[in-house]
Design an enzyme around this catalytic site. Structure first.
Site, mmCIF file in Angstrom:
data_model
loop_
_atom_site.group_PDB
_atom_site.id
_atom_site.type_symbol
_atom_site.label_atom_id
_atom_site.label_comp_id
_atom_site.label_asym_id
_atom_site.label_seq_id
_atom_site.Cartn_x
_atom_site.Cartn_y
_atom_site.Cartn_z
ATOM 1 N N GLU A 176 0.869 -1.177 0.000
ATOM 2 C CA GLU A 176 0.000 0.000 0.000
ATOM 3 C C GLU A 176 0.909 1.232 0.000
ATOM 4 O OE1 GLU A 176 -3.229 0.608 -0.483
ATOM 5 O OE2 GLU A 176 -2.475 2.655 -0.306
ATOM 6 N N SER A 177 0.865 1.978 -1.104
ATOM 7 C CA SER A 177 1.841 3.065 -1.276
ATOM 8 C C SER A 177 1.697 4.148 -0.207
ATOM 9 C CB SER A 177 1.727 3.669 -2.673
ATOM 10 O OG SER A 177 0.420 4.157 -2.904
ATOM 11 N N CYS A 183 4.119 -2.283 -8.657
ATOM 12 C CA CYS A 183 2.799 -1.881 -8.189
ATOM 13 C C CYS A 183 2.882 -0.678 -7.242
ATOM 14 C CB CYS A 183 2.061 -3.077 -7.598
ATOM 15 S SG CYS A 183 0.288 -2.814 -7.564
ATOM 16 N N ILE A 200 -2.897 -6.278 -9.130
ATOM 17 C CA ILE A 200 -3.702 -6.282 -7.900
ATOM 18 C C ILE A 200 -3.903 -4.832 -7.450
ATOM 19 C CG2 ILE A 200 -3.867 -7.146 -5.532
ATOM 20 C CD1 ILE A 200 -1.801 -9.348 -6.393
ATOM 21 N N HIS A 238 2.690 -7.757 -10.550
ATOM 22 C CA HIS A 238 3.464 -8.456 -9.510
ATOM 23 C C HIS A 238 4.147 -9.708 -10.063
ATOM 24 C CE1 HIS A 238 1.867 -6.459 -5.810
ATOM 25 N NE2 HIS A 238 0.863 -6.177 -6.611
ATOM 26 N N GLU A 278 6.531 -11.258 -8.888
ATOM 27 C CA GLU A 278 7.059 -12.096 -7.797
ATOM 28 C C GLU A 278 6.076 -13.179 -7.357
ATOM 29 O OE1 GLU A 278 5.941 -9.084 -7.552
ATOM 30 O OE2 GLU A 278 4.723 -8.875 -5.758
#
Ligand code: GLN
Length: 203
Positions: free
Chosen positions: A53-54, A84, A142, A182, A184
């Site tokens: 969450e930025s 993201c 996401i 994402h 990863e």
């Protein structure tokens, strides 16, 4: 500076999917370190800003005294890959940000947060990424941002079609790489390998 063949890549570890990035980077040939303090940041060759969450990552980096050292290493040319929320943190400009949200900046892009719509939790597609050999990558978005505007120095490595326009979702500007999605979470480490190669070349 570490062994060129196995650079040390930090993963900003204040919030977000740190473990998955470390695993992907290690598969791609890097040594990794979680970074929570300025002294840890000082020891790495490069950094990943993970998804999460930025707004929270922004607040915590300020609380942990990491904002100024991060901005200074980015300005000095440290390679950084943002995924993201990490893309948002690298962007010079945000749309639909929280009113007091700040970014680290460095990438001459305008990102739109939650660009796919607040109700769209996730979206997946196969995406051809320039510089990644061996066929498309599975891109998992996401609550993802996309790039609404990019400056002349920004290379667009992949885009999707959305709302009648082409939206960049992988961009690179010199030592900075960002993806809206994402990589990863898929077990395919080719995007991380691209970044590890950027780090080796920068060393
Ligand atoms: N929507 C989140 C933000 O604004 C990003 C989501 C993610 O990193 N998966 O920070």
């Amino acid at each position: 500076m570490s062994d060129l063949s196995r650079p040390v890549i930090g993963v900003l570890a204040v919030q977000g999917d740190v473990r998955e990035h470390r695993a992907a980077l290690e598969e791609a040939g890097a040594a990794t370190l979680p970074v929570r303090r300025p002294e840890e940041l000082a020891t790495v060759d490069a950094l990943v800003l993970p998804g999460g969450e930025s707004t929270t990552i922004d607040k915590l980096t300020r609380t942990f005294g990491l904002r100024a050292p991060l901005r200074s290493r980015i300005a000095d040319g440290m390679p950084v890959y943002g995924s993201c929320a990490g893309m948002i943190l690298l962007a010079d400009r945000i749309l639909d940000g929280h009113p007091d949200q700040q970014t680290l900046g460095g990438l001459d892009i305008t990102v739109r947060r939650n660009a796919f719509g607040r109700q769209v939790d996730s979206y997946e597609t196969d995406l051809q990424v320039r510089g990644v050999e061996g066929g498309p990558v599975r891109a998992v978005f996401i609550r993802a941002p996309w790039v609404e505007q990019a400056g002349p120095g920004v290379e667009v490595l992949a885009s999707i079609e959305a709302k009648g326009e082409s939206r960049p979702v992988v961009v690179r500007q010199g030592h900075l790489l960002a993806t809206s999605f994402h990589p990863e979470v898929t077990g395919d480490h080719r995007v991380h390998a691209l970044f590890v190669e950027m780090v080796r070349r920068a060393a």
